[in-house]
Design a protein around this motif. Structure first.
Motif, short mmCIF file in Angstrom:
data_model
loop_
_atom_site.label_atom_id
_atom_site.label_comp_id
_atom_site.label_asym_id
_atom_site.label_seq_id
_atom_site.Cartn_x
_atom_site.Cartn_y
_atom_site.Cartn_z
N ARG A 101 0.85 -1.19 0.00
CA ARG A 101 0.00 0.00 0.00
C ARG A 101 0.88 1.24 0.00
NH1 ARG A 101 -2.34 -0.58 5.32
NH2 ARG A 101 -0.95 -2.36 5.56
N GLU A 102 0.46 2.27 -0.74
CA GLU A 102 1.23 3.51 -0.89
C GLU A 102 2.69 3.17 -1.17
OE1 GLU A 102 0.17 6.39 -1.29
OE2 GLU A 102 -1.91 6.20 -0.64
N LEU A 103 2.89 2.35 -2.18
CA LEU A 103 4.22 1.84 -2.50
C LEU A 103 4.96 2.79 -3.44
CD1 LEU A 103 6.29 -0.54 -2.49
CD2 LEU A 103 5.11 -1.39 -4.53
N TYR A 104 6.17 3.18 -3.05
CA TYR A 104 7.02 3.96 -3.95
C TYR A 104 7.68 3.01 -4.93
CZ TYR A 104 10.95 6.64 -5.72
OH TYR A 104 11.87 7.26 -6.55
N VAL A 105 7.58 3.33 -6.22
CA VAL A 105 8.18 2.50 -7.26
C VAL A 105 9.03 3.38 -8.17
CG1 VAL A 105 6.35 0.75 -7.23
CG2 VAL A 105 6.14 2.73 -8.76
N GLU A 106 10.08 2.80 -8.73
CA GLU A 106 10.90 3.53 -9.69
C GLU A 106 11.63 2.54 -10.58
OE1 GLU A 106 15.26 4.16 -7.62
OE2 GLU A 106 13.82 5.79 -7.43
N THR A 107 11.95 3.00 -11.78
CA THR A 107 12.77 2.22 -12.69
C THR A 107 13.52 3.17 -13.59
OG1 THR A 107 12.80 0.31 -14.19
CG2 THR A 107 11.10 1.96 -14.58
N LEU A 108 14.69 2.75 -14.06
CA LEU A 108 15.53 3.57 -14.93
C LEU A 108 15.48 2.99 -16.33
CD1 LEU A 108 17.51 5.98 -14.90
CD2 LEU A 108 19.36 4.32 -14.57
N LEU A 109 15.01 3.79 -17.29
CA LEU A 109 14.95 3.34 -18.67
C LEU A 109 16.33 3.39 -19.32
CD1 LEU A 109 11.69 5.16 -19.86
CD2 LEU A 109 11.93 2.89 -18.81
N GLU A 110 16.47 2.75 -20.46
CA GLU A 110 17.75 2.75 -21.16
C GLU A 110 18.19 4.16 -21.54
OE1 GLU A 110 17.74 0.14 -24.48
OE2 GLU A 110 17.46 -1.68 -23.27
N SER A 111 17.23 5.05 -21.71
CA SER A 111 17.55 6.44 -22.05
C SER A 111 18.07 7.22 -20.85
CB SER A 111 16.30 7.14 -22.58
OG SER A 111 15.30 7.17 -21.58
N LYS A 112 18.15 6.57 -19.68
CA LYS A 112 18.58 7.18 -18.42
C LYS A 112 17.53 8.14 -17.86
CE LYS A 112 23.48 6.79 -19.61
NZ LYS A 112 24.77 7.50 -19.78
N LEU A 113 16.28 7.92 -18.25
CA LEU A 113 15.15 8.63 -17.65
C LEU A 113 14.61 7.78 -16.51
CD1 LEU A 113 12.95 10.82 -17.54
CD2 LEU A 113 11.70 9.52 -19.28
N LEU A 114 14.49 8.37 -15.34
CA LEU A 114 13.99 7.67 -14.16
C LEU A 114 12.49 7.88 -14.06
CD1 LEU A 114 14.92 6.12 -11.53
CD2 LEU A 114 14.80 8.34 -10.39
N LEU A 115 11.74 6.79 -14.04
CA LEU A 115 10.29 6.84 -13.83
C LEU A 115 10.01 6.49 -12.38
CD1 LEU A 115 8.97 4.98 -17.01
CD2 LEU A 115 9.69 7.37 -16.76
#
Length: 313
Positions: free
Chosen positions: A147-161
């Motif tokens: 619940r209310e989970l912080y998520v992130e991932t780094l794309l190959e373009s070096k853009l962090l979502l």
């Protein structure tokens, strides 16, 4: 809300290492949505950090989200409508402690200000939204994994979502359901794709971090008791990734040119910045000087995200 010192735009970020990899920028679904709605709105919120008044609908969303989050801390048999109503007062009190200026949003009923809510009636509307939730789901039969989970991932373009997910349910076979609560009404058919963008954004992040495409994306609209569901696949999420990249490149181009064009439309009725918008005869503030910024700039937390004014809260 008081105005804060404006950090540099995300498009101006210097390369910043995250886990040994350079990151050139970061984007959340809310900020991406701002840019798609109106590039100038993105600038006002992300670059200028213009203050926005509290919205009764948005504050209702914040309080209801908190009650629904805390409800699952209780044993299953205690997750009842009566218990949720009892939790509303303490949730409201905690929010007032964090943001005491919210109290100014309400007036005593005797004053009769048109368009200004009275606290008692507003709290009643919060209870009605919570009661409606129990007609849509039975929380006694649910055990959310997150619940209310912080998520992130780094794309190959070096853009962090990155962003916050309201709830993640995981079935015994590992299937993932991503759930988001909306205290407004469900969108019309023509606007469903825009509503689902946020959920596909989260699904993309989860797919990139966990290697599993979520089996279900579910938007729970507590304003009118509707549920919008979508079953994504890899092609769907790859298309979302391309869209996010395109949004980011458009943001960078706007940053380089200084051309943040307003997009006049129906959503202007809920915008706090019409006085400084050229589409309504206003003049935007001068763009601040560019300054390098690292990823130490905090991501908007769920409270900040939800307190921003809007049509649905």
């Amino acid at each position: 809300m008081s105005e804060v010192q404006r950090p540099a735009s995300p498009a101006e970020r210097v390369s910043t290492p995250v886990d040994g990899v350079d990151v050139l920028g970061a984007l959340s679904p809310s900020r991406a949505g701002d840019f798609m709605t109106c590039p100038l709105l993105y600038r006002f919120r992300t670059i200028d950090h213009l203050p926005e008044p509290f919205s009764p609908d948005a504050v209702r969303g914040t309080v209801v989200h908190k009650v629904l989050e805390d409800l699952f801390d209780l044993p299953a048999e205690q997750r009842t409508p009566e218990q949720a109503r009892d939790m509303l007062g303490p949730a409201w009190d905690r929010l007032l402690e964090e943001e005491p200026e919210i109290a100014e949003m309400f007036v005593p009923p005797a004053r009769g200000h048109t368009g200004v809510p009275e606290l008692g009636a507003w709290l009643t509307s919060c209870r009605e939204v919570l009661d409606r939730y129990f007609t849509m789901e039975d929380p006694r039969r649910l055990e959310p994994a997150e619940r209310e989970l912080y998520v992130e991932t780094l794309l190959e373009s070096k853009l962090l979502l990155r962003g916050f997910v309201d709830r993640i349910d995981v079935a015994p076979d590992g299937a993932i359901r991503v759930v988001d609560y909306k205290t407004g009404r469900s969108p019309g058919e023509m606007f469903e794709a825009k509503a689902l963008f946020q959920m596909k954004f989260y699904a993309l992040v989860l797919w990139r971090t966990r290697g599993v495409v979520p089996a279900m994306l579910q938007l729970v609209y507590l304003g009118n008791g509707e549920i919008l569901r979508h079953v994504p696949d890899e092609a769907d999420l790859l298309a979302t990734e391309r869209k996010v990249e395109a949004i980011w490149h458009a943001i960078q181009r706007a940053e380089e040119s200084g051309d943040w064009r307003p997009n006049r439309g129906r959503l202007c009725d809920w915008c706090s910045h019409r006085a400084v918008c050229p589409a309504w005869g206003g003049t935007p503030p001068p763009l601040p000087e560019r300054q390098p910024l690292t990823l130490a700039e905090p991501l908007d937390d769920p409270l900040t995200e939800q307190l921003a004014g809007g049509p649905t809260g």
